[in-house]
Scaffold this active site. Structure first.
Site, mmCIF file in Angstrom:
data_model
loop_
_atom_site.group_PDB
_atom_site.id
_atom_site.type_symbol
_atom_site.label_atom_id
_atom_site.label_comp_id
_atom_site.label_asym_id
_atom_site.label_seq_id
_atom_site.Cartn_x
_atom_site.Cartn_y
_atom_site.Cartn_z
ATOM 1 N N GLU A 146 -9.321 2.982 0.501
ATOM 2 C CA GLU A 146 -7.791 2.884 0.836
ATOM 3 C C GLU A 146 -6.789 3.761 0.329
ATOM 4 O O GLU A 146 -7.377 4.187 -1.844
ATOM 5 C CB GLU A 146 -7.480 1.065 0.375
ATOM 6 C CG GLU A 146 -5.696 0.249 0.410
ATOM 7 C CD GLU A 146 -5.173 1.155 1.759
ATOM 8 O OE1 GLU A 146 -5.176 2.173 2.757
ATOM 9 O OE2 GLU A 146 -5.284 0.145 1.848
ATOM 10 N N ASP A 147 -5.224 4.494 -0.231
ATOM 11 C CA ASP A 147 -4.367 5.440 -0.778
ATOM 12 C C ASP A 147 -4.258 4.627 -2.134
ATOM 13 O O ASP A 147 -4.653 5.172 -2.977
ATOM 14 C CB ASP A 147 -3.890 5.781 -0.109
ATOM 15 C CG ASP A 147 -2.341 4.606 1.239
ATOM 16 O OD1 ASP A 147 -3.270 3.443 0.344
ATOM 17 O OD2 ASP A 147 -1.292 4.518 1.412
ATOM 18 N N ARG A 193 3.434 12.837 3.764
ATOM 19 C CA ARG A 193 2.161 12.781 3.735
ATOM 20 C C ARG A 193 1.138 14.018 4.031
ATOM 21 O O ARG A 193 0.000 13.987 3.247
ATOM 22 C CB ARG A 193 1.526 12.113 5.229
ATOM 23 C CG ARG A 193 1.919 10.692 5.556
ATOM 24 C CD ARG A 193 1.175 10.414 6.952
ATOM 25 N NE ARG A 193 1.554 9.079 6.903
ATOM 26 C CZ ARG A 193 1.538 8.011 6.640
ATOM 27 N NH1 ARG A 193 0.708 7.820 5.812
ATOM 28 N NH2 ARG A 193 1.535 6.547 6.748
ATOM 29 N N ASP A 215 -1.457 -2.125 -4.235
ATOM 30 C CA ASP A 215 -0.421 -2.333 -4.901
ATOM 31 C C ASP A 215 0.219 -3.783 -5.178
ATOM 32 O O ASP A 215 -0.462 -4.309 -6.136
ATOM 33 C CB ASP A 215 0.608 -1.394 -3.511
ATOM 34 C CG ASP A 215 2.154 -1.875 -4.313
ATOM 35 O OD1 ASP A 215 2.729 -1.497 -5.359
ATOM 36 O OD2 ASP A 215 3.080 -2.127 -3.460
ATOM 37 N N PHE A 235 7.193 4.491 -6.875
ATOM 38 C CA PHE A 235 7.723 4.643 -5.167
ATOM 39 C C PHE A 235 6.459 6.237 -5.228
ATOM 40 O O PHE A 235 7.573 6.837 -5.671
ATOM 41 C CB PHE A 235 8.179 4.595 -3.986
ATOM 42 C CG PHE A 235 7.839 4.666 -2.722
ATOM 43 C CD1 PHE A 235 7.021 3.207 -1.719
ATOM 44 C CD2 PHE A 235 7.601 5.848 -2.136
ATOM 45 C CE1 PHE A 235 6.454 2.926 -1.534
ATOM 46 C CE2 PHE A 235 6.659 5.127 -0.672
ATOM 47 C CZ PHE A 235 6.559 4.311 -0.586
HETATM 48 P P1 IMP Z 1 0.149 -3.785 -0.997
HETATM 49 O O1 IMP Z 1 -0.351 -4.508 0.543
HETATM 50 O O2 IMP Z 1 1.307 -4.588 -1.636
HETATM 51 O O3 IMP Z 1 -1.794 -3.630 -1.903
HETATM 52 O O4 IMP Z 1 0.497 -2.678 -0.521
HETATM 53 C C1 IMP Z 1 -0.904 -1.641 0.028
HETATM 54 C C2 IMP Z 1 0.199 -0.825 1.599
HETATM 55 O O5 IMP Z 1 1.031 0.284 0.736
HETATM 56 C C3 IMP Z 1 -0.608 0.957 0.797
HETATM 57 O O6 IMP Z 1 -1.114 0.552 1.818
HETATM 58 C C4 IMP Z 1 0.153 1.555 0.869
HETATM 59 O O7 IMP Z 1 0.722 1.423 2.701
HETATM 60 C C5 IMP Z 1 2.395 0.953 1.318
HETATM 61 N N1 IMP Z 1 2.498 1.517 -0.360
HETATM 62 C C6 IMP Z 1 2.127 1.002 -1.517
HETATM 63 N N2 IMP Z 1 3.230 1.672 -2.383
HETATM 64 C C7 IMP Z 1 3.342 2.279 -2.106
HETATM 65 C C8 IMP Z 1 3.306 3.924 -3.005
HETATM 66 O O8 IMP Z 1 3.956 3.675 -4.003
HETATM 67 N N3 IMP Z 1 4.171 4.987 -1.854
HETATM 68 C C9 IMP Z 1 3.689 5.063 -0.760
HETATM 69 N N4 IMP Z 1 2.949 3.899 0.276
HETATM 70 C C10 IMP Z 1 2.370 2.263 -0.699
HETATM 71 MG MG MG Z 2 -1.713 2.350 3.275
#
Ligand code: IMP
Ligand code: MG
Length: 193
Positions: free
Chosen positions: A104-105, A170, A108, A157
């Site tokens: 995963e990238d 990206r 969050d 962010f």
């Molecule tokens: P989560 O479900 O809140 O953990 O969200 C994870 C997803 O939100 C990641 O796979 C990203 O696609 C997106 N995301 C969360 N934070 C960022 C950020 O700082 N920049 C870009 N995408 C983010």
């Molecule tokens: Mg993502």
């Protein structure tokens, strides 16, 4: 749009190309050691993890399979909606006997990965672990941690190296923070369309 135009929207570089290279190399070495002799499937979560995935798989020195999943949790905003939907499932359905590593990238709130992990666990893999390039521990709302973390970052962010804001940035080769005025401009542009 050329790279300079994109770079003008960045207020701060959090991870340079050199730093990213070192991080990915370290993760690759660790994964190579941990999965030696095991059937490893890397599961890349589209689209944010593609750049990381492409670099990481080349730092893994044991045979491994790759597959892709796409889920949606975010619209064009910078905060999680909480709703997660499968857009594309794995091609592989033979998961029993395999060790899954979700790539995963960014971790969050943790909602996306916790949901994904649950779905994949029900398919009975030998093991399932998470490798995330970036971790924002301050933002967590569910109890979930990654097994491999490239770098923990503050609650900002970030974009680049696969990560987007409204599908932009990206292709930046580094990870950086977008200026608030750029975010405001993009939101205004998308409202106008
Ligand atoms: P989560 O479900 O809140 O953990 O969200 C994870 C997803 O939100 C990641 O796979 C990203 O696609 C997106 N995301 C969360 N934070 C960022 C950020 O700082 N920049 C870009 N995408 C983010
Ligand atoms: Mg993502």
């Amino acid at each position: 749009m050329n790279t300079n135009i994109m770079e003008n929207d960045i207020s701060e570089v959090l991870l340079s190309q050199e730093q990213l290279k070192d991080i990915v190399k370290r993760l690759g070495e660790q994964i190579t050691k941990d999965y030696e002799g095991k059937k490893l499937i890397l599961v890349s979560v589209l689209k944010g993890s593609v750049v990381f995935m492409g670099d990481l798989m080349r730092e893994i020195k044991i045979p491994c399979y790759i597959d892709f999943m796409s889920v949606s949790s975010y619209g064009n905003s910078t905060s999680s909606s909480g709703a997660v939907k499968i857009i594309k499932d794995l091609d592989t359905n033979v998961i029993e006997g395999s060790h899954l590593l979700i790539v995963e990238d960014i971790l969050d709130s943790g909602r996306t990965l916790s949901y994904l992990k649950d779905i994949l666990e029900r398919r009975n893999p030998e093991s399932i672990k998470i490798c995330t390039l970036l971790d924002k521990p301050d933002r967590r709302v569910v109890d979930l941690n990654a097994d491999y973390v490239g770098s923990s970052i503050p609650d900002e962010f970030v974009v680049g190296y696969g990560l987007d804001f409204a599908e932009m940035y990206r292709n930046l080769p580094f990870v950086g923070v977008v200026k608030p005025e750029a975010i405001a401009r993009i939101i205004k542009e998308s409202d106008a369309n």
